[in-house]
Each structure stands twice: as C-alpha cells, then as structure tokens.
Write an enzyme that holds these catalytic residues in place. Sequence first.
Site, PDB file in Angstrom:
ATOM      1  N   LYS A   1     -75.011  69.065   8.145  1.00  0.00           N
ATOM      2  CA  LYS A   1     -75.033  67.711   7.472  1.00  0.00           C
ATOM      3  C   LYS A   1     -73.818  67.071   7.861  1.00  0.00           C
ATOM      4  O   LYS A   1     -72.594  67.486   7.790  1.00  0.00           O
ATOM      5  CB  LYS A   1     -75.251  68.010   5.935  1.00  0.00           C
ATOM      6  CG  LYS A   1     -74.998  66.864   4.991  1.00  0.00           C
ATOM      7  CD  LYS A   1     -75.324  67.236   3.524  1.00  0.00           C
ATOM      8  CE  LYS A   1     -75.508  66.122   2.696  1.00  0.00           C
ATOM      9  NZ  LYS A   1     -75.463  66.529   1.251  1.00  0.00           N
TER      10      LYS A   1
ATOM     11  N   SER B   1     -79.775  64.887  -0.932  1.00  0.00           N
ATOM     12  CA  SER B   1     -78.931  64.123   0.073  1.00  0.00           C
ATOM     13  C   SER B   1     -79.146  64.889   1.577  1.00  0.00           C
ATOM     14  O   SER B   1     -79.014  64.161   2.510  1.00  0.00           O
ATOM     15  CB  SER B   1     -77.651  63.676  -0.269  1.00  0.00           C
ATOM     16  OG  SER B   1     -76.720  64.882  -0.455  1.00  0.00           O
TER      17      SER B   1
ATOM     18  N   SER C   1     -78.955  68.664  -3.735  1.00  0.00           N
ATOM     19  CA  SER C   1     -79.061  68.070  -2.236  1.00  0.00           C
ATOM     20  C   SER C   1     -79.640  69.074  -1.403  1.00  0.00           C
ATOM     21  O   SER C   1     -79.913  68.579  -0.167  1.00  0.00           O
ATOM     22  CB  SER C   1     -77.695  67.374  -2.127  1.00  0.00           C
ATOM     23  OG  SER C   1     -77.766  66.228  -2.489  1.00  0.00           O
TER      24      SER C   1
HETATM   25  N1  GLN Z   1     -79.155  63.715  -6.046  1.00  0.00           N
HETATM   26  C1  GLN Z   1     -78.133  64.144  -6.593  1.00  0.00           C
HETATM   27  C2  GLN Z   1     -76.967  63.127  -6.716  1.00  0.00           C
HETATM   28  O1  GLN Z   1     -77.168  61.955  -5.874  1.00  0.00           O
HETATM   29  C3  GLN Z   1     -77.396  65.021  -5.988  1.00  0.00           C
HETATM   30  C4  GLN Z   1     -76.904  64.728  -4.777  1.00  0.00           C
HETATM   31  C5  GLN Z   1     -76.122  66.078  -4.117  1.00  0.00           C
HETATM   32  O2  GLN Z   1     -76.080  67.162  -4.563  1.00  0.00           O
HETATM   33  N2  GLN Z   1     -75.141  65.587  -3.115  1.00  0.00           N
HETATM   34  O3  GLN Z   1     -75.920  62.852  -7.124  1.00  0.00           O
END
Ligand code: GLN
Length: 467
Positions: A75, A150, A174
């Site tokens: 990532k 994400s 994410s």
């Molecule tokens: N969707 C969640 C957020 O936007 C989790 C994102 C993540 O785990 N980086 O905060």
Amino acid sequence: MMDSQIHKIHQQLVDKKISCTALVQQKLNALKENTNNTVNSLLDDLALKLAAKVDVKIAKGDPIGLLEGIPFGIKDVYMLQGTYTTASSNLLKNYKSAYTATAIQKLLDAGAIPIVKENCDSFGHGSSSENTIFGAVKNANNPDLVGGGSSGGSAVNVAKEYTIFSIGGDTGGSVRQPAGYNHVYGLKPTYGRISRYGLMAYASSTDCVGPIAKSVEDIRIVLNAMSGKDVKDQTTYASAEITKDSILNSKSIKTIGYFKNFIENDAIDSKIKADFLIAIEKIKAKGIEVKELDFFKSDILVSTYYTLAMAETASNLSRLDGSNYGNRIEDKNLKESYAITRSENFSEETKRRIVGGNQVLSQGFSDEIYLKGLALRDAISENFENDFKEVDIILSPVTPNSPPKIGDSLKDPHAMYLSDAYTVGFSLGQLPTLTIPQGTETGLQITAAKNNDELVLKFANFLKDTI
Ligand code: GLN
C-alpha cells in the site's frame, strides 16, 4: 496448505519449474496492463534485480526460504527507501522514501520481492479507494463497483493474483473491508504486534500493518515474518511465532458470540443478514455454542471512531506543510505558504477530517468531544474484555451492505462513514480480527481477545470446512 500460494510458488521455484525472474516479470506485466487502477508506481528495477539474485541462488543449489522470491505489493503509505511514497496525495506526489518501514524491511530480509506501490485512499482516509489522485480503484469482481478502502489496490491485486500477497494498513477497517469486497483474506493483527515505524501515521492509536492474501496459511506466514518488538515503535511487543500445525486444530474453541444489534438492525442488507444467520446455524451444528452479545449501537461506534481518528489525523498531518517534504507552494509570507500548500494539495476528504479533528481538539470543545470520545473508547474496550470472559471468538459481518457503485461514496461521506459500522469497534479495542471470504457477500469477520491472533487463524481454518 494446498491453497497456499506461497508454498506452491516456493515449490515451483525450488523445482526450477519457473525462474524467479520470469515470475516477477509476469506479475509486473499483469500490473502494467491492469485496468482496475491498482498501481501508483511499479518497482520494476528493484524487483528484477532481487529476482536475479534469487535465481543465482537456486542455480547454485543453495536453499531458499519460504518467502524468498515471492512477489508482493505494498500500500502506498509505507516507506521503502528510494521509492515514491505518495499516500495517493498531491502533496506527496513526488516524495521518495528516505528509509524503509520495519515491516517491509522484515519481508525484504526474508527475501520477498516488492513489485508495486498500491493505490489507496489518500492517507488512509476512506472506505472506497476513490479518494486518490490515481483514479478510483475498481472492484476485482465487478469494475462498476468500488474496490473498497482504504487498502483497495492491495486487495484487488491479491484477488486478481497480480501479487501473491499485499501489505495493507488498517486503522478502522482498511484491510478487512476491501478484503471482504474482493473475496480474499485480510488480517488486522493485535495493535502493536507489528511495528508501525515507516507506516505513514493516520490515527496512531489504531493504525495496524495488515497482510492480505488468498489463504489462511499465507496470512500466517506473512504475519510471522513481520511481527516483533521494534525499538523504533514503543507500542510494539514480542510475540510467539504461530506454527503451521497450531492453527489446524480448533478444538479449544467451544463458544462463540455475535452482537445482536449488528444483525437486528435496519441498516443491514437483508441478504447479508440472512447469510450471516445461516453461517451461525452451520457453526452450531458442529457443536459450538453460540451466544448473543450486547454491544454499543453501531452509530456510537462510528462516531467515537471518527471523533478520535479525525483528531489524531489532524495532529499527524500538521507536519505536512511543505517545509520538509511535499509539494510546497510559495505565497507572500510563511503563513500564506502553509495555507495554500495545504489547501491546494490535500483532498476534500482529507481536509474535512483535518477541519473536523482540529475542531474536536480545540479549546472549549475538547472536553465535550475529545475526552468524551476517549471515555467511550474505554467503555468499548471494557465491554470487549467482559465478552471474552464468556466467548472465545466474536463473529460478525464485515460490512452491512455490498460494495457501492463507483461515484456513490463521494456524494455522501456520512453514508460512507456509517458503512464502517462493523469494523471500527474492533479497531478501538485494538483486537486481532480477520476477514474471511465466506459466509456473506462481503465475507465474515473473526475477532478474538488481544494477542490471540493464533485463535483467529484457527477459527478461520475451521470455518473453511464448515460453511
Ligand atoms: N474507512 C475508515 C476511515 O476512513 C478506515 C480507514 C482505514 O482503516 N485506514 O477512517
């Protein structure tokens, strides 16, 4: 075992059925041609150089480790010295890492080969991988749908077999949610099991390094390789290696639970609910006791998580003002330069979170909002501790709904936040939790008490043959 990609490829390399260079080249080509927008940058030169070294070893008859020569994705929020590390943002579009993240270094030390920096929501802010300057990541199974976020690019790459495994980052879901959206495995380990050093900070108190792969065995291998205490991250702890055999037997798991209010809820899709309850019946039929548990309402989990996550990200991103790194835009004085650099280079979603987070932390508000969030977090953790006195595992859906169409989440950020209802609670509790590609359209989530990552993998193996 049979479905482990890592074991399979390892054997092919050792047996000289394929050369490492050919394997890496084939994956690089597939990534180059991919139409799912999973790639921020390819690591061709580095990957081919490393592959050639593995081939020399094999040709000489030297033994190679299990991860040696295995191509993987990263990532685009992890430092890997000399490579672009953009966080899918305009601000860091041209930034190259000055050092390497501990988790990635451990994989390099084991001989695994990084081939791609993967598309994701900018700074981890999102649930759909649409908040990115590289174009929305498209779902592996249906390109009209989002790849999830994400860590969307990472999950899609694994699903498409462009990478053998990928390293995502999970702050509030994410890794687990995109794994669910693309039908692969994704683990958020216990907080602190893997060092966060070199992972760009989103919400430091819940940020976790997490592997995505196509089998429980591959998750186990990669988890072991990355785990361990690190002097560069004081929240890390030493953990015992999880052996291959230890996760094949799940006899110790006698009782599981699920949160009634996650399932008896207007927000859950009726098919996901029905499928979840079918899975529960199959588990009961195997002689495991299933308890219904009480928990906080999902909207409280979501608001607590976003309150704290926004506060932490506002604080963490304050360092990005264009002075030390990033695309600086000059203006008439220093203050104006900061302002224009940040307002031009952060996305709408990121700015929403910075503004929200600074509000949460500001004088006159922080007692009412931030401290209340911290208190709720303690109450949530206590609830988990009590639950795990009664059950070995908590099972839940990963998401209340199936993946949205590309474009929809951007129109309604609040709906996007609510879609994280089932993942964020476990993040606040810092618990080990795994998405498996079974049970519902977006998978199931297996959670255990802190440091019980092994139990999670055991139950995943059990469910593989049960549902
Ligand atoms: N969707 C969640 C957020 O936007 C989790 C994102 C993540 O785990 N980086 O905060």
